[in-house]
Motif scaffolding. Structure first.
Motif, PDB file in Angstrom:
ATOM      1  N   SER A 194       0.818  -1.212   0.000  1.00  0.00           N
ATOM      2  CA  SER A 194       0.000   0.000   0.000  1.00  0.00           C
ATOM      3  C   SER A 194       0.854   1.265   0.000  1.00  0.00           C
ATOM      4  CB  SER A 194      -0.888   0.041   1.242  1.00  0.00           C
ATOM      5  OG  SER A 194      -1.705  -1.092   1.302  1.00  0.00           O
ATOM      6  N   CYS A 195       2.094   1.130   0.428  1.00  0.00           N
ATOM      7  CA  CYS A 195       3.003   2.284   0.528  1.00  0.00           C
ATOM      8  C   CYS A 195       3.297   2.891  -0.839  1.00  0.00           C
ATOM      9  CB  CYS A 195       4.324   1.867   1.167  1.00  0.00           C
ATOM     10  SG  CYS A 195       4.202   1.445   2.908  1.00  0.00           S
ATOM     11  N   ILE A 196       3.821   4.095  -0.807  1.00  0.00           N
ATOM     12  CA  ILE A 196       4.239   4.812  -2.007  1.00  0.00           C
ATOM     13  C   ILE A 196       5.735   5.081  -1.917  1.00  0.00           C
ATOM     14  CG2 ILE A 196       4.152   7.086  -3.169  1.00  0.00           C
ATOM     15  CD1 ILE A 196       1.676   5.574  -3.859  1.00  0.00           C
ATOM     16  N   SER A 197       6.398   4.953  -3.051  1.00  0.00           N
ATOM     17  CA  SER A 197       7.772   5.432  -3.190  1.00  0.00           C
ATOM     18  C   SER A 197       7.792   6.409  -4.349  1.00  0.00           C
ATOM     19  CB  SER A 197       8.750   4.299  -3.493  1.00  0.00           C
ATOM     20  OG  SER A 197       9.208   3.705  -2.319  1.00  0.00           O
ATOM     21  N   ALA A 198       8.347   7.569  -4.093  1.00  0.00           N
ATOM     22  CA  ALA A 198       8.600   8.518  -5.169  1.00  0.00           C
ATOM     23  C   ALA A 198      10.088   8.442  -5.472  1.00  0.00           C
ATOM     24  CB  ALA A 198       8.215   9.931  -4.747  1.00  0.00           C
ATOM     25  N   CYS A 199      10.422   8.479  -6.738  1.00  0.00           N
ATOM     26  CA  CYS A 199      11.811   8.528  -7.181  1.00  0.00           C
ATOM     27  C   CYS A 199      11.981   9.866  -7.886  1.00  0.00           C
ATOM     28  CB  CYS A 199      12.124   7.373  -8.126  1.00  0.00           C
ATOM     29  SG  CYS A 199      11.951   5.756  -7.346  1.00  0.00           S
ATOM     30  N   VAL A 200      12.849  10.702  -7.350  1.00  0.00           N
ATOM     31  CA  VAL A 200      13.044  12.046  -7.876  1.00  0.00           C
ATOM     32  C   VAL A 200      14.481  12.164  -8.343  1.00  0.00           C
ATOM     33  CG1 VAL A 200      13.018  14.509  -7.321  1.00  0.00           C
ATOM     34  CG2 VAL A 200      11.293  12.992  -6.327  1.00  0.00           C
TER      35      VAL A 200
ATOM     36  N   PHE B  55      -0.456  16.116  -3.964  1.00  0.00           N
ATOM     37  CA  PHE B  55       0.751  16.808  -3.517  1.00  0.00           C
ATOM     38  C   PHE B  55       1.545  17.318  -4.719  1.00  0.00           C
ATOM     39  CE2 PHE B  55       5.247  17.054  -2.690  1.00  0.00           C
ATOM     40  CZ  PHE B  55       5.304  17.790  -1.519  1.00  0.00           C
ATOM     41  N   LEU B  56       1.788  16.451  -5.692  1.00  0.00           N
ATOM     42  CA  LEU B  56       2.580  16.849  -6.862  1.00  0.00           C
ATOM     43  C   LEU B  56       1.892  17.974  -7.634  1.00  0.00           C
ATOM     44  CD1 LEU B  56       3.819  13.359  -8.125  1.00  0.00           C
ATOM     45  CD2 LEU B  56       5.158  15.103  -6.933  1.00  0.00           C
ATOM     46  N   ALA B  57       0.576  17.859  -7.817  1.00  0.00           N
ATOM     47  CA  ALA B  57      -0.163  18.908  -8.534  1.00  0.00           C
ATOM     48  C   ALA B  57      -0.079  20.238  -7.793  1.00  0.00           C
ATOM     49  CB  ALA B  57      -1.619  18.493  -8.732  1.00  0.00           C
ATOM     50  N   ALA B  58      -0.241  20.209  -6.473  1.00  0.00           N
ATOM     51  CA  ALA B  58      -0.191  21.436  -5.675  1.00  0.00           C
ATOM     52  C   ALA B  58       1.182  22.091  -5.735  1.00  0.00           C
ATOM     53  CB  ALA B  58      -0.564  21.133  -4.221  1.00  0.00           C
ATOM     54  N   GLU B  59       2.240  21.292  -5.884  1.00  0.00           N
ATOM     55  CA  GLU B  59       3.606  21.820  -5.951  1.00  0.00           C
ATOM     56  C   GLU B  59       4.053  22.125  -7.380  1.00  0.00           C
ATOM     57  OE1 GLU B  59       5.560  22.577  -3.263  1.00  0.00           O
ATOM     58  OE2 GLU B  59       3.798  22.083  -2.056  1.00  0.00           O
ATOM     59  N   GLY B  60       3.190  21.860  -8.360  1.00  0.00           N
ATOM     60  CA  GLY B  60       3.509  22.161  -9.752  1.00  0.00           C
ATOM     61  C   GLY B  60       4.343  21.094 -10.451  1.00  0.00           C
TER      62      GLY B  60
ATOM     63  N   LEU C 280      13.795  18.626 -12.340  1.00  0.00           N
ATOM     64  CA  LEU C 280      13.400  17.414 -11.636  1.00  0.00           C
ATOM     65  C   LEU C 280      12.500  16.522 -12.482  1.00  0.00           C
ATOM     66  CD1 LEU C 280      12.705  18.618  -7.985  1.00  0.00           C
ATOM     67  CD2 LEU C 280      14.835  17.810  -9.016  1.00  0.00           C
ATOM     68  N   GLU C 281      12.775  15.222 -12.384  1.00  0.00           N
ATOM     69  CA  GLU C 281      11.975  14.186 -13.027  1.00  0.00           C
ATOM     70  C   GLU C 281      11.449  13.296 -11.890  1.00  0.00           C
ATOM     71  OE1 GLU C 281      13.370  11.660 -16.610  1.00  0.00           O
ATOM     72  OE2 GLU C 281      14.150  10.655 -14.812  1.00  0.00           O
ATOM     73  N   ILE C 282      10.137  13.057 -11.871  1.00  0.00           N
ATOM     74  CA  ILE C 282       9.528  12.326 -10.762  1.00  0.00           C
ATOM     75  C   ILE C 282       8.797  11.096 -11.273  1.00  0.00           C
ATOM     76  CG2 ILE C 282       7.852  12.463  -8.874  1.00  0.00           C
ATOM     77  CD1 ILE C 282       8.471  15.510  -8.780  1.00  0.00           C
ATOM     78  N   LYS C 283       9.058   9.968 -10.602  1.00  0.00           N
ATOM     79  CA  LYS C 283       8.373   8.711 -10.896  1.00  0.00           C
ATOM     80  C   LYS C 283       7.737   8.225  -9.594  1.00  0.00           C
ATOM     81  CE  LYS C 283      11.698   7.660 -14.485  1.00  0.00           C
ATOM     82  NZ  LYS C 283      12.670   6.726 -15.042  1.00  0.00           N
ATOM     83  N   VAL C 284       6.548   7.618  -9.692  1.00  0.00           N
ATOM     84  CA  VAL C 284       5.795   7.206  -8.506  1.00  0.00           C
ATOM     85  C   VAL C 284       5.408   5.737  -8.628  1.00  0.00           C
ATOM     86  CG1 VAL C 284       3.712   7.630  -7.144  1.00  0.00           C
ATOM     87  CG2 VAL C 284       4.884   9.550  -8.221  1.00  0.00           C
ATOM     88  N   PHE C 285       5.566   5.015  -7.511  1.00  0.00           N
ATOM     89  CA  PHE C 285       5.284   3.584  -7.492  1.00  0.00           C
ATOM     90  C   PHE C 285       4.518   3.195  -6.228  1.00  0.00           C
ATOM     91  CE2 PHE C 285       9.289   4.411  -9.645  1.00  0.00           C
ATOM     92  CZ  PHE C 285       9.035   3.873 -10.896  1.00  0.00           C
ATOM     93  N   GLY C 286       3.734   2.109  -6.308  1.00  0.00           N
ATOM     94  CA  GLY C 286       3.076   1.539  -5.138  1.00  0.00           C
ATOM     95  C   GLY C 286       1.589   1.799  -5.094  1.00  0.00           C
TER      96      GLY C 286
ATOM     97  N   VAL D  48       4.646  17.047 -12.200  1.00  0.00           N
ATOM     98  CA  VAL D  48       3.912  15.979 -12.863  1.00  0.00           C
ATOM     99  C   VAL D  48       4.829  14.768 -12.880  1.00  0.00           C
ATOM    100  CG1 VAL D  48       2.888  15.222 -15.043  1.00  0.00           C
ATOM    101  CG2 VAL D  48       2.683  17.608 -14.357  1.00  0.00           C
ATOM    102  N   SER D  49       4.286  13.593 -12.557  1.00  0.00           N
ATOM    103  CA  SER D  49       5.137  12.404 -12.629  1.00  0.00           C
ATOM    104  C   SER D  49       5.307  12.021 -14.095  1.00  0.00           C
ATOM    105  CB  SER D  49       4.549  11.252 -11.815  1.00  0.00           C
ATOM    106  OG  SER D  49       3.293  10.865 -12.313  1.00  0.00           O
ATOM    107  N   VAL D  50       6.559  11.699 -14.465  1.00  0.00           N
ATOM    108  CA  VAL D  50       6.837  11.333 -15.861  1.00  0.00           C
ATOM    109  C   VAL D  50       6.467   9.877 -16.123  1.00  0.00           C
ATOM    110  CG1 VAL D  50       8.617  13.079 -16.212  1.00  0.00           C
ATOM    111  CG2 VAL D  50       9.271  10.800 -15.415  1.00  0.00           C
TER     112      VAL D  50
END
Length: 196
Positions: free
Chosen positions: A40-46, A129-134, A101-107, A136-138
């Motif tokens: 259920s957890c999330i990992s962001a890779c930035v 969170f990502l939208a509020a900070e401007g 920055l390039e952001i990828k999201v998993f989980g 987008v996950s690639v």
């Protein structure tokens, strides 16, 4: 002969560092691979695409409040802290430019009915969170009803996701249920600062 579950030949693991729930690791080492297992957890890779500095976090939103303006309760502050910590570390060790920055999201999988679809709440949280900070996950691999292992090369930005079998998913679910039953401890804000 190729193995079904083998990594692509160009994905050399090198030195592997495991990112556990609550962790955040950032590096520019060419031979480093960050690894985590998610239910259920999330990992962001930035990653800073100019400085070749990247990192991974791992968080679980474990509680939800009833307040309309605080949709996810104290745990959202933890998720926001985890995201801000990762982004700030990459920016400070990289070029310092958000546009690089390039952001990828998993989980965010639904791996156990007892978790009340925490995975969906985690996915919604990270997207908001990502939208509020401007940002987008690639790319992303989220949702589903399985656990996944994620490998991320912070220098190159390459990521590899392996969907895990039911037995592995059951182990991850047990660990996450134990984490969800604990209260998330949010660091208290600093209110008394003395300058000298």
């Amino acid at each position: 002969m190729t193995l079904v579950n083998a990594l692509p030949p160009e994905f050399d693991r090198g030195v592997v560092t495991t990112v556990h729930q609550g962790d955040c690791h950032v590096s520019n080492a060419v031979d480093l691979t960050l690894s985590t297992v998610l239910g259920s957890c999330i990992s962001a890779c930035v990653r800073d695409t100019v400085a070749n500095v990247g990192g991974m976090n791992h968080f679980l939103l474990a509680e939800q409040s009833g307040a309309a303006k605080d949709r996810y309760g104290a745990s959202a502050r933890y998720g926001a802290f985890a995201m801000e910590q990762l982004i700030n570390k990459v920016l400070s060790q990289g070029s310092g430019r958000k546009s690089n920055l390039e952001i990828k999201v998993f989980g965010g999988g639904k791996i156990n009915a007892a978790l009340d679809d925490v995975g969906r709440k985690n996915i919604d949280f990270v997207h908001e969170f990502l939208a509020a900070e401007g940002y987008v996950s690639v790319s992303e691999d989220v949702g589903g009803n399985y656990a996944r292992r994620v490998l991320f090369k912070p220098h190159s930005g390459r990521a590899f996701v392996k969907r895990l079998d039911n037995a592995s998913g059951a182990n991850v679910a047990r660990e996450e249920i134990a984490l969800a039953k604990r209260h998330v401890i949010i660091p208290a804000p600093i209110t008394d600062i003395e300058l000298f």
